[in-house]
Motif scaffolding. Structure first.
Motif, PDB file in Angstrom:
ATOM      1  N   GLN A   1      12.300  44.756  52.844  1.00  0.00           N
ATOM      2  CA  GLN A   1      12.283  45.199  54.240  1.00  0.00           C
ATOM      3  C   GLN A   1      12.437  44.018  55.190  1.00  0.00           C
ATOM      4  O   GLN A   1      13.214  44.073  56.158  1.00  0.00           O
ATOM      5  CB  GLN A   1      10.975  45.941  54.546  1.00  0.00           C
TER       6      GLN A   1
ATOM      7  N   THR B   1       3.815  53.034  53.633  1.00  0.00           N
ATOM      8  CA  THR B   1       5.097  52.437  53.241  1.00  0.00           C
ATOM      9  C   THR B   1       5.709  53.187  52.070  1.00  0.00           C
ATOM     10  O   THR B   1       6.903  53.504  52.065  1.00  0.00           O
ATOM     11  CB  THR B   1       4.905  50.956  52.861  1.00  0.00           C
TER      12      THR B   1
ATOM     13  N   LYS C   1       8.174  45.255  50.477  1.00  0.00           N
ATOM     14  CA  LYS C   1       7.952  44.537  51.736  1.00  0.00           C
ATOM     15  C   LYS C   1       8.908  43.352  51.887  1.00  0.00           C
ATOM     16  O   LYS C   1       9.397  43.063  52.993  1.00  0.00           O
ATOM     17  CB  LYS C   1       6.509  44.058  51.815  1.00  0.00           C
TER      18      LYS C   1
ATOM     19  N   GLU D   1      -1.685  51.081  54.970  1.00  0.00           N
ATOM     20  CA  GLU D   1      -0.313  50.620  55.218  1.00  0.00           C
ATOM     21  C   GLU D   1       0.520  50.668  53.943  1.00  0.00           C
ATOM     22  O   GLU D   1       1.712  50.998  53.983  1.00  0.00           O
ATOM     23  CB  GLU D   1      -0.334  49.199  55.782  1.00  0.00           C
TER      24      GLU D   1
END
Length: 354
Positions: free
Chosen positions: A189, A330, A186, A326
Motif C-alpha cells: 500500500q 485493512t 501495508k 486497523e
C-alpha cells in the motif's frame, strides 16, 4: 384281598407330611435370609457413604482439570514454558495436568482452538483477525510487544529488485493469515501497489525457505527467527521491515469456553507465562542456546533475533485494541476476511496479576 381303609390313619399321614414340609420351608427361608443379610452387609461396607461411624461427613476432592496449550517452537515463551515444566508444577497442588500440542504457525493453532483441541495459545497479530471473522470463539487475554524489526520482506542477495514498488507482478511467498501477511499488505500500500497485483504464494516458513533459496519466488515475507536464519544462510537483502508499517505484536489467546469456565486456571497460566517472559527478556544468549537444538538454527543467529525483539505479558489497552482494529479493517477492505469485525468485543475483561 384289599386292606380296609382307615380315615384316622389317613389323617395322621397327612398331618405328618405337612409338618415335614413346613420345617423344610423354615430351613430354606433361614438360609436365604442369612445369605441376603451377608450380601447386604458386604455391599454396605464397599459403598461410599455420606458419613463415617462418628457421623462426620466425608470430604469430596476438588475436581481436577486438564489445561491444553498450543505452541510453536519459534514462540519462545510457550516453548520454554513447556521445556521447563513450571506450569505442571503450578497445577500439581490441585491435581490438574497440562497437555501440549505443537503447530507450524498461528492459523492452524487457532483452528485447533476452534475444534476444541486446545484452550490457550500464542500467535502474531493477524491470525486472531481471521479467526474472529471465521466465527472462532476466542478471547484476547494479553499481548507481547515483540518488535517491528523482527519481520521483513526479503529478496535474494543478487536480486535486481531494489524496492517494494518493484514487487508488482512478482511471486511473493508468505504464510497466509500471519503477521508477515499484514506487513506485506501495508508495504505494498505504501509503495502504491495493489495486493491483487502480486502473485501470492502461501506457504509455511519451512516450505517458503526452500522455494526462496531455490529462487522459485522473487521475495519472501517472514518473521524471526526464520528471518535471521535466512539472512545468515543466504545473505538475503531486506526490502522493508515492519518499522512504521505494522506493530508486529504477539497475542496470548484463549478459548472463550476456557475463559468462562476456568478463570483461575487462566490466571495461573498467565502468571507462569509472565515469569518465563521476564527470563527471556533478560537472557537473550541463554534463550538462543536453548532454542538452537529445537529449531536447527545456530545459537549466534538466534541471538541476533533475540536481541531485536521485546518480551512482556501485558493487558490490552485502548491503543493496542485500536491498532489491532486497523489490521482487521485493512484485511476487510481488500477482502481477505468476509465481514467487518470489532476486536474489542472479544477482549478479556479480567486483570493480570502483578
Amino acid at each position: 384281598m384289599l386292606t380296609k381303609f382307615s380315615p384316622s390313619r389317613f389323617l395322621g399321614i397327612a398331618i405328618a407330611f405337612l409338618q415335614r414340609f413346613q420345617q423344610r420351608r423354615i430351613r430354606t427361608f433361614s438360609i436365604m435370609f442369612a445369605v441376603g443379610l451377608g450380601l447386604t452387609l458386604a455391599l454396605s461396607a464397599c459403598s461410599p457413604s455420606a458419613s463415617d461411624n462418628s457421623g462426620t461427613p466425608q470430604t469430596t476432592q476438588t475436581p481436577s482439570t486438564t489445561v491444553r496449550i498450543g505452541y510453536q517452537k519459534a514462540s519462545t515463551v510457550l516453548y520454554a514454558l513447556k521445556a521447563r515444566g513450571e506450569l505442571e508444577k503450578a497445577f500439581a497442588a490441585s491435581g490438574s495436568s497440562v497437555t501440549w500440542s505443537e503447530f507450524p504457525a498461528g492459523p492452524p493453532l487457532l483452528e485447533a482452538l476452534n475444534a476444541g483441541s486446545i484452550d490457550f495459545g500464542y500467535t502474531g497479530e493477524s491470525p486472531p483477525i481471521f479467526a474472529q471473522a471465521g466465527g472462532i470463539p476466542l478471547v484476547y487475554v494479553a499481548y507481547d510487544p515483540w518488535s517491528p524489526k523482527a519481520e521483513a520482506i526479503l529478496v535474494p542477495k543478487d536480486s535486481p529488485i531494489k524496492s517494494v514498488a518493484e514487487l508488482k507482478g512478482k511471486k511473493i511467498a508468505f504464510a497466509k493469515g500471519s503477521n508477515a501477511n499484514y506487513l506485506l499488505v501495508k508495504a505494498l500500500q505504501k509503495a502504491g501497489v495493489q495486493y491483487s497485483d502480486i502473485q501470492r504464494v502461501t506457504l509455511t516458513p519451512a516450505d517458503a525457505r526452500a522455494v526462496f533459496e531455490g529462487k522459485k519466488v522473487d521475495a519472501w515475507a517472514i518473521w524471526d527467527p526464520y528471518l535471521a536464519a535466512a539472512q545468515a544462510a543466504t545473505g538475503a537483502r531486506t526490502l522493508a521491515d515492519a518499522t512504521g508499517l505494522a506493530p508486529n505484536r504477539g497475542y496470548y489467546l484463549a478459548a472463550k469456553s476456557f475463559v468462562d469456565a476456568k478463570p483461575d486456571a487462566l490466571k495461573i497460566v498467565l502468571d507462569q507465562v509472565k515469569k518465563v517472559s521476564d527470563w527471556a527478556k533478560n537472557n537473550p544468549s541463554e534463550v538462543a542456546k536453548f532454542l538452537s537444538p529445537a529449531l536447527g538454527i545456530d545459537a549466534p543467529v538466534l541471538e541476533i533475533a533475540e536481541k531485536r525483539r521485546e518480551y512482556d505479558v501485558l493487558p490490552l489497552t485502548d491503543e493496542v485494541i485500536t491498532k489491532q482494529q486497523e489490521v482487521a479493517d485493512t484485511f476487510y477492505k481488500i477482502k481477505l476476511i468476509p465481514k467487518e469485525i470489532k476486536v474489542k468485543e472479544i477482549v478479556w475483561q479480567g486483570k493480570l496479576n502483578k
